[in-house]
Write a protein that holds these residues in place. Structure first.
Motif, PDB file in Angstrom:
ATOM      1  N   MET A   1      40.319  18.383  46.741  1.00 23.70           N
ATOM      2  CA  MET A   1      40.419  18.504  48.017  1.00 23.70           C
ATOM      3  C   MET A   1      40.141  17.114  48.792  1.00 23.70           C
ATOM      4  O   MET A   1      39.463  16.166  48.222  1.00 23.70           O
ATOM      5  CB  MET A   1      38.985  19.269  48.578  1.00 23.70           C
ATOM      6  N   SER A   2      40.682  17.089  49.753  1.00 25.48           N
ATOM      7  CA  SER A   2      40.827  16.045  50.606  1.00 25.48           C
ATOM      8  C   SER A   2      39.556  15.549  51.328  1.00 25.48           C
ATOM      9  O   SER A   2      38.610  16.354  51.459  1.00 25.48           O
ATOM     10  CB  SER A   2      41.759  15.819  51.736  1.00 25.48           C
ATOM     11  N   SER A   3      39.028  14.450  51.858  1.00 24.87           N
ATOM     12  CA  SER A   3      37.889  14.140  52.894  1.00 24.87           C
ATOM     13  C   SER A   3      37.781  14.956  54.055  1.00 24.87           C
ATOM     14  O   SER A   3      36.736  15.558  54.216  1.00 24.87           O
ATOM     15  CB  SER A   3      37.757  12.453  53.194  1.00 24.87           C
ATOM     16  N   GLU A   4      38.869  15.113  54.198  1.00 31.05           N
ATOM     17  CA  GLU A   4      38.686  16.098  55.782  1.00 31.05           C
ATOM     18  C   GLU A   4      38.557  17.200  55.325  1.00 31.05           C
ATOM     19  O   GLU A   4      37.464  18.039  55.984  1.00 31.05           O
ATOM     20  CB  GLU A   4      40.131  15.875  56.502  1.00 31.05           C
ATOM     21  N   ILE A   6      36.750  18.472  52.907  1.00 34.02           N
ATOM     22  CA  ILE A   6      35.435  18.535  52.189  1.00 34.02           C
ATOM     23  C   ILE A   6      34.236  18.497  53.752  1.00 34.02           C
ATOM     24  O   ILE A   6      33.300  19.184  53.657  1.00 34.02           O
ATOM     25  CB  ILE A   6      34.982  17.499  51.284  1.00 34.02           C
ATOM     26  N   THR A   7      34.734  17.499  54.441  1.00 37.87           N
ATOM     27  CA  THR A   7      33.797  17.354  55.845  1.00 37.87           C
ATOM     28  C   THR A   7      33.835  18.818  56.493  1.00 37.87           C
ATOM     29  O   THR A   7      32.722  19.369  56.796  1.00 37.87           O
ATOM     30  CB  THR A   7      34.744  16.422  56.746  1.00 37.87           C
ATOM     31  N   ALA A  34      23.650  20.355  47.343  1.00 34.33           N
ATOM     32  CA  ALA A  34      24.574  21.363  46.693  1.00 34.33           C
ATOM     33  C   ALA A  34      25.978  20.709  46.817  1.00 34.33           C
ATOM     34  O   ALA A  34      26.638  20.754  45.795  1.00 34.33           O
ATOM     35  CB  ALA A  34      24.782  22.764  47.529  1.00 34.33           C
ATOM     36  N   ALA A  35      26.458  19.951  47.802  1.00 34.01           N
ATOM     37  CA  ALA A  35      27.476  19.193  47.689  1.00 34.01           C
ATOM     38  C   ALA A  35      27.664  17.988  46.853  1.00 34.01           C
ATOM     39  O   ALA A  35      28.779  17.912  46.014  1.00 34.01           O
ATOM     40  CB  ALA A  35      27.745  18.773  49.219  1.00 34.01           C
ATOM     41  N   GLY A 305      29.067   8.613  50.423  1.00 33.96           N
ATOM     42  CA  GLY A 305      29.735   8.461  49.179  1.00 33.96           C
ATOM     43  C   GLY A 305      31.117   8.956  49.158  1.00 33.96           C
ATOM     44  O   GLY A 305      31.967   8.563  48.385  1.00 33.96           O
ATOM     45  N   LEU A 306      31.505   9.957  50.087  1.00 30.46           N
ATOM     46  CA  LEU A 306      32.758  10.354  50.271  1.00 30.46           C
ATOM     47  C   LEU A 306      33.773   9.695  50.740  1.00 30.46           C
ATOM     48  O   LEU A 306      34.981   9.398  50.541  1.00 30.46           O
ATOM     49  CB  LEU A 306      32.679  11.843  50.749  1.00 30.46           C
ATOM     50  N   GLY A 307      33.244   8.604  51.662  1.00 29.69           N
ATOM     51  CA  GLY A 307      34.158   7.933  52.537  1.00 29.69           C
ATOM     52  C   GLY A 307      34.867   8.683  53.608  1.00 29.69           C
ATOM     53  O   GLY A 307      35.917   8.308  54.022  1.00 29.69           O
ATOM     54  N   ALA A 308      34.304   9.581  53.924  1.00 31.79           N
ATOM     55  CA  ALA A 308      34.908  10.587  54.858  1.00 31.79           C
ATOM     56  C   ALA A 308      34.905   9.879  56.219  1.00 31.79           C
ATOM     57  O   ALA A 308      35.862  10.467  57.077  1.00 31.79           O
ATOM     58  CB  ALA A 308      34.115  11.946  54.906  1.00 31.79           C
TER      59      ALA A 308
END
Length: 441
Positions: A1-4, A6-7, A34-35, A305-308
């Motif tokens: 999944m992309s960062s977007e 996951i956001t 959980a994430a 950590g995701l760099g989102a």
């Protein structure tokens, strides 16, 4: 999944769980944990653990229970009531004077408590019955109390700004000093509106009758002035010692709590009941703040950590080609919309991991943004259908104040708050001048 993606998934899950009625800190912490487990496996369990140590190591957080205790002790001991009686006598001869005095009371209560609920409780139980008894327009004075009490989250020592400082990793003192100018500006705008309205509509705010003023001797007026200024003296000593460097931030909060107890003792109202009530309320609110901060740090560590943040910034600027100011306005509008359904701490915790890094990357000052966020919280507090202060007023107001009166009363103050927000956006130095002056930058 992309960062977007996951956001969207994390924020969507969080909103669904919040609508189930679960506690905010539990939802935030659960979604973050959980994430982390889903994205990085079992080793990610250390992230919530590290977040707890980050909270416990943040020394200025100790100030929160002391400031809250100071406000509740002043309220329980009756010193806040003395404040209103002082304003009642000294502002009474002016047309609309009691409403102007109520605004002054709200400012001082804000400077002593840091929470809007204390100002609302004192205004609704002490000021409102007196205003109605003297023939003031019920819609106007109900709006005055609701809008005035919201100043508690802007004027130092604001507990909400302490929470923002913790999550945004900004100096508490800079945020407090930044809140002084906007807070006083809003109080001035409210006062000018009340004064002008009472000039145009004299029946909305009649002056105190001459026969009632004649019953108060000069000696009684100065006695009330002395008693009413005691809480202000407590605040002046506490903040004066801090700003001049005599005490640290934490030491100043202790000084304030001790002086509040001494003031209650001097007034003859320090007893077991007042002390126990103030302590229980302080414990409940302080624990709530600690749990919320813990959950927010857990969630934001996963999000970082995701760099989102970089992905969302690229989406808004590179793909959709929004300007930084457009993005800022959309953020503030989202605060107002969310504030109709959530309290200030909940919505800060939900969007802080995304908004604050984005604000900094867009080149805006995070201290200034913290003040804008707080003002939008104030607007949300009085915005139907679920504004926080609307329901507090409904619970505390006398029977003759209907829900329709409460909703109608906030209309002019909503626009006055929006005007204040626009002024601070156009002239950011109103918020940033005092922090810059203090730090010597």
């Amino acid at each position: 999944m992309s960062s977007e993606a996951i956001t969207l998934f994390m924020f969507g899950t969080m909103m669904v769980l919040l609508f189930t009625g679960q506690r905010v800190f539990g939802v935030i912490g659960f979604v973050g944990s959980a994430a982390a487990l889903w994205l990085w496996g079992q080793g990610s369990f250390e992230m919530p653990f590290n977040a707890s140590f980050q909270v416990l190591n943040w020394y200025p957080l100790i100030t929160v229970p002391f400031f809250i205790f100071m406000g509740y002790m002043l309220s329980e001991s009756g010193l806040a009531g003395d404040l209103y009686r002082m304003f009642h006598v000294w502002f009474g001869p002016v047309r609309g004077g009691l409403a102007l005095g109520t605004i002054g009371l709200m400012v001082l209560i804000a400077a002593l408590n840091g929470l809007s609920v204390a100002g609302m409780a004192i205004g609704a139980t002490i000021a409102l019955p007196q205003l109605l008894r003297h023939g003031y327009d019920k819609s106007m004075v109900t709006g005055v109390i609701q809008a005035g009490s919201s100043l508690g989250i802007l004027i130092p020592p604001s507990v909400v700004l302490v929470l923002y400082a913790m999550i945004a990793r900004q100096p508490v003192l800079d945020l407090w000093l930044a809140g002084v100018g906007p807070g006083l500006l809003m109080a001035l705008i409210f006062g000018v509106y009340v004064y002008l309205r009472c000039l145009i509509q004299p029946e909305a705010g009649p002056a105190l009758p001459a026969e009632e003023r004649a019953l108060i001797t000069r000696a009684e007026k100065f006695a009330l002035l002395r008693e009413g200024l005691l809480p202000l003296a407590i605040f002046a000593v506490m903040m004066g010692m801090f700003i001049t460097g005599v005490t640290s931030l934490v030491e100043s909060s202790v000084v304030g709590a001790v002086l509040a107890m001494l003031g209650a003792w001097w007034a003859g109202n320090l007893n077991r009941k007042s002390f126990e009530t103030a302590t229980r309320n302080t414990l409940g609110i302080s624990c709530m703040f600690l749990w919320i901060i813990l959950g927010a740090l857990c969630f934001s560590s996963v999000y970082d950590g995701l760099g989102a943040v970089k992905a969302v910034k690229a989406l808004l600027i590179d793909t959709w080609e929004f300007s930084p100011w457009t993005i800022l306005v959309l953020m503030l509008l989202s605060f107002i919309v969310m504030g109709m359904f959530l309290d200030d701490t909940a919505m800060l915790v939900i969007v802080a991991p995304l908004y604050i890094p984005l604000v900094i990357s867009l080149g805006f000052n995070p201290i200034w943004f913290g003040i804008l966020y707080t003002i939008t919280c104030q607007i949300a507090y009085i915005t139907p259908p679920f504004g926080y202060n609307l329901f507090l007023m409904r619970a505390m107001a006398p029977p003759e104040i209907t829900l329709a009166d409460i909703y109608r009363s906030i209309v002019p103050f909503f626009f006055l708050m929006v005007l204040s927000l626009i002024i601070i956006m156009i002239f950011p130095q109103i918020a940033l001048w005092l922090p810059s002056l203090y730090s010597g930058r």
